[in-house]
Design an enzyme around this catalytic site. Structure first.
Site, PDB file in Angstrom:
ATOM      1  N   SER A  26     -11.268  -5.896  -4.651  1.00 39.61           N
ATOM      2  CA  SER A  26      -9.880  -5.925  -5.109  1.00 39.61           C
ATOM      3  C   SER A  26      -8.969  -6.754  -4.211  1.00 39.61           C
ATOM      4  CB  SER A  26      -9.316  -4.503  -5.214  1.00 39.61           C
ATOM      5  OG  SER A  26      -9.015  -3.983  -3.939  1.00 39.61           O
ATOM      6  N   LYS A  73      -5.233  -1.955   0.997  1.00 39.45           N
ATOM      7  CA  LYS A  73      -4.359  -2.562  -0.004  1.00 39.45           C
ATOM      8  C   LYS A  73      -3.121  -3.140   0.676  1.00 39.45           C
ATOM      9  CE  LYS A  73      -6.396  -1.561  -3.965  1.00 39.45           C
ATOM     10  NZ  LYS A  73      -7.661  -1.179  -3.352  1.00 39.45           N
TER      11      LYS A  73
END
Length: 236
Positions: free
Chosen positions: A156, A194
């Site tokens: 991701s 993230k």
């Protein structure tokens, strides 16, 4: 690799379908796993679906299908061990020889940092908070303060140059600015790598891959455990 909660939910869903032919409701799953809300169930189901263990059947209520079980669950029928044995890392940075004490001169101009396990760059996985290895990191990646290393699992963050199998160097801290790439602990249970964005009173954990969604949480659900300061990669 599944977290403890993902293991528990998959086993519960499989058992209920085997017994009754019907998958359990969100409320039943929430109660069985002692979760605070059904949003936690939704997150676990999404993780299991993304990993190919279950699928949701369209146009049917309470319709989940178990596609496969992890080998350790199929064979042993018990939760997997929580230990993690990382792949051997060489060619650019060195691991401590197994069973030996750290060597002060392992790599010139480097620091031996603890490897605390894997971090998800994808759906969050369970945080691993104990040392499983040590890797020598170049001085250029380490500043003042406490640092540790995590192995990246998932894709991701590939648009930020962070790939599956990379080793990220993290400086331990509990605060970060909007736009920093952080290790974030969600609901005191699952950790993910993230980009953090502050959106009013909410916290967004933003992927760097259009195939992954940005997840938004209340500030009380996200704890910063560290900030990305470096990356190491083994080329085969």
């Amino acid at each position: 690799m599944l977290t403890k909660k993902q293991h528990e939910l998959l086993a519960f869903i499989n058992e209920r379908i085997s017994e009754s032919g019907v998958s359990p409701s969100f409320d039943e799953m929430k109660d069985a796993l002692e979760l605070k809300s059904k949003s936690g169930v939704h997150r676990l189901i999404t993780a299991l679906e993304e990993r190919g263990f279950i699928r949701r059947l369209p146009n049917r209520a309470r319709a989940l299908e178990v596609l496969r079980m992890p080998p350790e669950m199929a064979e042993a029928k018990r939760p997997a061990a929580t230990g993690f044995a990382p792949a051997i890392v060489d060619g650019g940075f060195r691991r401590r020889p197994q069973g030996n004490a750290p060597s002060a001169a392992s790599v010139s101009g480097s620091n031996e940092l603890p490897v605390l396990g894997r971090i998800a760059a994808g759906t969050p996985i369970e945080a691993i908070q104990h040392e499983v290895d040590r890797i020598a990191a170049p001085d250029a990646l380490v500043s003042a303060g406490e640092h540790f290393i995590l192995e990246v699992q998932g894709e991701s963050m590939i648009d930020a140059g962070i790939h599956d199998g990379d080793f990220v160097v993290i400086k331990r801290c509990d605060t970060a600015g909007s736009g920093d790439i952080v290790v974030a602990l969600v609901d005191d249970e699952e950790a993910t790598l993230k980009r953090l964005r502050k959106k009013g009173a909410s916290i967004a954990l933003e992927a760097a891959n259009p195939d992954f969604e940005t997840r938004i949480y209340g500030p009380d659900r996200v704890a910063v455990q560290g900030k990305l300061v470096g990356l190491m990669r083994k080329y085969h």
